[in-house]
Scaffold this motif. Sequence first.
Motif, mmCIF file in Angstrom:
data_model
loop_
_atom_site.group_PDB
_atom_site.id
_atom_site.type_symbol
_atom_site.label_atom_id
_atom_site.label_comp_id
_atom_site.label_asym_id
_atom_site.label_seq_id
_atom_site.Cartn_x
_atom_site.Cartn_y
_atom_site.Cartn_z
ATOM 1 N N ARG A 38 0.860 -1.148 -0.058
ATOM 2 C CA ARG A 38 -0.040 0.059 0.088
ATOM 3 C C ARG A 38 0.884 1.315 -0.088
ATOM 4 N NH1 ARG A 38 -2.961 -3.543 3.355
ATOM 5 N NH2 ARG A 38 -5.048 -4.021 2.647
ATOM 6 N N ASP A 39 0.279 2.206 -0.521
ATOM 7 C CA ASP A 39 1.293 3.646 -0.515
ATOM 8 C C ASP A 39 0.826 4.329 0.700
ATOM 9 O OD1 ASP A 39 1.820 3.297 -3.265
ATOM 10 O OD2 ASP A 39 0.187 4.424 -4.126
ATOM 11 N N ILE A 40 1.818 4.736 1.233
ATOM 12 C CA ILE A 40 1.997 5.681 2.381
ATOM 13 C C ILE A 40 1.939 7.031 2.185
ATOM 14 C CG2 ILE A 40 3.140 6.319 4.497
ATOM 15 C CD1 ILE A 40 4.890 3.608 4.269
ATOM 16 N N MET A 41 0.774 7.866 2.256
ATOM 17 C CA MET A 41 0.531 9.225 1.549
ATOM 18 C C MET A 41 0.522 10.266 2.716
ATOM 19 S SD MET A 41 0.096 8.157 -1.666
ATOM 20 C CE MET A 41 -0.495 9.507 -2.284
ATOM 21 N N LEU A 42 1.129 11.117 1.992
ATOM 22 C CA LEU A 42 1.126 12.522 2.898
ATOM 23 C C LEU A 42 0.381 13.614 2.053
ATOM 24 C CD1 LEU A 42 4.376 13.840 4.948
ATOM 25 C CD2 LEU A 42 3.289 15.388 3.047
ATOM 26 N N ALA A 66 -2.351 0.436 14.468
ATOM 27 C CA ALA A 66 -3.647 0.000 13.615
ATOM 28 C C ALA A 66 -4.742 0.279 14.430
ATOM 29 C CB ALA A 66 -3.211 -1.509 13.287
ATOM 30 N N ARG A 67 -5.102 -0.115 15.304
ATOM 31 C CA ARG A 67 -6.161 0.044 16.277
ATOM 32 C C ARG A 67 -6.735 1.301 16.770
ATOM 33 N NH1 ARG A 67 -4.221 -3.689 21.346
ATOM 34 N NH2 ARG A 67 -3.181 -1.946 22.608
ATOM 35 N N GLU A 68 -6.081 2.397 16.536
ATOM 36 C CA GLU A 68 -6.334 3.598 16.959
ATOM 37 C C GLU A 68 -6.660 4.563 15.811
ATOM 38 O OE1 GLU A 68 -2.829 4.678 19.245
ATOM 39 O OE2 GLU A 68 -2.776 2.904 20.383
ATOM 40 N N TRP A 69 -7.968 4.487 15.451
ATOM 41 C CA TRP A 69 -8.539 5.040 14.320
ATOM 42 C C TRP A 69 -8.547 6.668 14.246
ATOM 43 C CZ3 TRP A 69 -12.881 1.116 12.745
ATOM 44 C CH2 TRP A 69 -12.477 -0.284 12.813
ATOM 45 N N ILE A 70 -8.649 7.247 15.437
ATOM 46 C CA ILE A 70 -8.895 8.449 15.520
ATOM 47 C C ILE A 70 -8.031 9.354 14.772
ATOM 48 C CG2 ILE A 70 -7.732 8.613 17.697
ATOM 49 C CD1 ILE A 70 -10.457 10.973 16.737
ATOM 50 N N LEU A 107 -0.302 6.279 9.255
ATOM 51 C CA LEU A 107 1.193 5.959 9.188
ATOM 52 C C LEU A 107 1.129 4.149 9.102
ATOM 53 C CD1 LEU A 107 3.962 6.841 8.535
ATOM 54 C CD2 LEU A 107 4.185 7.064 10.902
ATOM 55 N N ASN A 108 0.256 3.573 9.232
ATOM 56 C CA ASN A 108 0.050 1.924 9.501
ATOM 57 C C ASN A 108 -0.958 1.477 8.414
ATOM 58 O OD1 ASN A 108 0.460 -0.649 9.899
ATOM 59 N ND2 ASN A 108 0.164 -0.335 12.298
ATOM 60 N N PRO A 109 -1.198 1.949 7.114
ATOM 61 C CA PRO A 109 -2.173 1.403 6.124
ATOM 62 C C PRO A 109 -2.623 -0.137 6.277
ATOM 63 C CG PRO A 109 -0.606 2.794 5.048
ATOM 64 C CD PRO A 109 -0.182 2.568 6.321
ATOM 65 N N ASP A 110 -1.477 -1.146 6.269
ATOM 66 C CA ASP A 110 -1.641 -2.520 6.334
ATOM 67 C C ASP A 110 -2.328 -2.951 7.768
ATOM 68 O OD1 ASP A 110 -0.529 -2.449 4.278
ATOM 69 O OD2 ASP A 110 1.256 -3.482 5.025
ATOM 70 N N GLY A 111 -1.702 -2.409 8.910
ATOM 71 C CA GLY A 111 -2.418 -2.613 10.335
ATOM 72 C C GLY A 111 -3.682 -2.373 10.260
ATOM 73 N N TYR A 112 -4.054 -0.876 9.832
ATOM 74 C CA TYR A 112 -5.230 -0.289 9.917
ATOM 75 C C TYR A 112 -6.359 -1.094 9.194
ATOM 76 C CZ TYR A 112 -9.147 3.078 8.965
ATOM 77 O OH TYR A 112 -10.368 3.812 8.747
ATOM 78 N N GLU A 113 -5.991 -1.725 8.159
ATOM 79 C CA GLU A 113 -6.940 -2.345 7.271
ATOM 80 C C GLU A 113 -7.223 -3.792 7.770
ATOM 81 O OE1 GLU A 113 -9.012 -1.804 4.549
ATOM 82 O OE2 GLU A 113 -8.611 0.204 5.432
ATOM 83 N N TYR A 114 -6.253 -4.525 8.440
ATOM 84 C CA TYR A 114 -6.324 -5.700 9.139
ATOM 85 C C TYR A 114 -7.248 -5.557 10.357
ATOM 86 C CZ TYR A 114 -5.140 -10.184 11.213
ATOM 87 O OH TYR A 114 -5.118 -11.278 11.709
ATOM 88 N N SER A 115 -7.003 -4.203 11.186
ATOM 89 C CA SER A 115 -8.030 -4.039 12.111
ATOM 90 C C SER A 115 -9.415 -3.641 11.890
ATOM 91 C CB SER A 115 -7.444 -2.856 13.112
ATOM 92 O OG SER A 115 -8.121 -2.314 13.898
ATOM 93 N N ARG A 116 -9.402 -3.120 10.719
ATOM 94 C CA ARG A 116 -10.925 -2.845 10.481
ATOM 95 C C ARG A 116 -11.550 -4.322 9.889
ATOM 96 N NH1 ARG A 116 -11.878 -1.148 5.843
ATOM 97 N NH2 ARG A 116 -14.112 -0.213 6.306
#
Length: 701
Positions: A38-42, A66-70, A107-116
């Motif tokens: 996944r692209d890390i975007m700024l 990853a689990r801190e979606w705020i 900053l953690n797209p992979d973990g975020y999607e796994y958490s979702r």
Amino acid sequence: MKNQYKSYQESLEYLQMMQLQYPNLIRLQKIGTTYEGRDIMLVTISKDVESADSKPAMLYTGTIHAREWIGHELALKFIEYAALNGDVDPILEKSLNESTLYMVPCLNPDGYEYSRKHFSFWRKNRRKNHDGTYGVDLNRNFSVGFKKISDTSSNVYGGEAPFSEAETYAIKEFVDAHPNITIAVDYHSQGNVFFPAHKFMHEAEIDGTDMNVICANMNDEIQKVTGRKYGIHRGKPPAHLISGSGREYYYSRGIIAFVAEVGTKNIPDYMKSMSSSVDENIPALKRTFSEVVNYSAKAPKRVDNFTVKSVAVNSVTLEWQYEEREDICFEIYRNVKDKDACNERTLVGVVSECCFTNSDLQSSTNYYYTIRVLNKKSGYKSPFAPIVKVRTKLDDDEFYKVVFASLSETGYVGELTQEQNRSHFGSNSLFVGVNKNSGICDAVVTFDLSTLPKNALIKSARFYIYPMNRVAAKIERYGEWNLSLLEEDSFSELTDFHEIENAKAKGVIGRAIRSEKLTQGIWNYWEFSRHECKLLQEKIDIQRVVFRLDGPKKLPAGEDSQMMQFDIGYGRFGGGIHYRPMLDVKYTVVEEQVALDTYTMATIDESGVKEGLSSGFDKNGEKVYGFMDFNLDALPDPEVTMITKCTLRIKNKNTLKGRSDIRFYVELVEVDEVGTYEDIKNREKIEFIGYEVAEKELNTH
């Protein structure tokens, strides 16, 4: 509930749309690629965005865990706010013109999607480790204080080496290439607390005040929106500090850096609490963004040697050093508690000189001062000088005493931990509130009052306690914490939950602290009313007072904890004497009047010493002195006595004949005995007593 949060792909599509709609304000760029591709975007946000890198900047990072979606959600909402209000809000418009905001929403797209999609409480990224486990804690993968651990399954496993992960390497490369960044904020959840950066042995930092003040100013903005108050906590040296975090790396690069922990849960219900967390943090972020230029090369330099010149009962005089310039002035801020805001609310003076006197203060009261320079032409301000703490002096009839909680009689009792309650006394922490494992928990805090005199009259008092952690207080706006002064004869065993829970309260002290105001890292205190001071005063006779601190007694359905952790200041994990519960007591004593008899009364003139007391001039115009000394044996022990008032009463038996401009005065002098006329003429004067009296003011009545 999860569907109300944008997926990572949806957020990228949203950002691409915003870039198309606001091409002069928003720029989207890729800074790296994750393990799963996944692209890390700024996102760069600034007026005339092509020149953004030439302006002072703030860095925002979100959802490194990853689990801190705020962090992800707030970034998207702030970008929208900036786009819609950049030409409407004058503060934001000014900031966008003179500064730049760099935002990495996730900053953690992979973990975020796994958490979702799979496991909500996943924390790390999704790297496959050498032993088949998955994930590295990205906020332990930076270089400052990095520690390598062997347990790859741990939630805080920091990887094989600093910057071994694509995500941390990408942000490192960006930060290193952008020296225009002056402030960095990393958004996490949970706890409703700010964590300013630190050095690992807690050396004194010149910019420690800056980090605390920026967080406190954000706190003020948050309270305006929701009434919620965040803590400000830098940890305690040396074992309680995290290693390898982004915050410390940014700080090592000369950037003012801190973490914002938002909410009471990692993934809160969007409509119930996430939306309010976003709403309160937008003005807070805007406030911090407005400070970016004040930490750049464009800002005036910080003042030197900001210090206290003098302290009186009702005033404090401050002084500092700075070059003489007509285009600058100094803003002085004052607070009555540590880690409070320095803004329009607390500004007490603007001066051009390097000195300031603050008057009309309360006696024996702690005040916290800081100062910054304002360039009157540019409007830019300097960083803050380190906080100066000062306590005003006592009034003539006042004393004060700080009493720390007793080691063996301070602890907490749990409803479901009756057999362990005795071990909860004298070490580590006080847990107050309710959870499923311990049931209701009350703190017991005992003070030895033997150092207060038996005749003390308490004028004011505060009970202070330091909140260590509020992570287990998981429910927003639920419950309050009360302090009660207990009747000694209503319980017999301090370590028995049922006795303490059912003990009779002689009085409830001050106001309850609601959950949204209970902060981590900022001292909480309960202020005694006049009546409550009398209740405390009554305990001086038995030289002991016991307080109960209690919180909510039951949990709503589906909840498992509403528990607050306070420091006891003792034990392995206690913070030491500086973090112990304490009573700050200001008192006077019962006034006693003592009449002193004269030991000697004499009149001394050129002819010698005579009995009786006379004063004036003889027929040759030479002075005639009256002399008195007193027997001080009737005074109480000077070690425990303060003389607050002394009156000398003399009654004259006659008046002068005719009009005269003679004035009479009394001196305190240093003489061993009456002596000769020459001895008295050459006396050592200590002090004039009272005011001189004209002859016409004398009377024989």
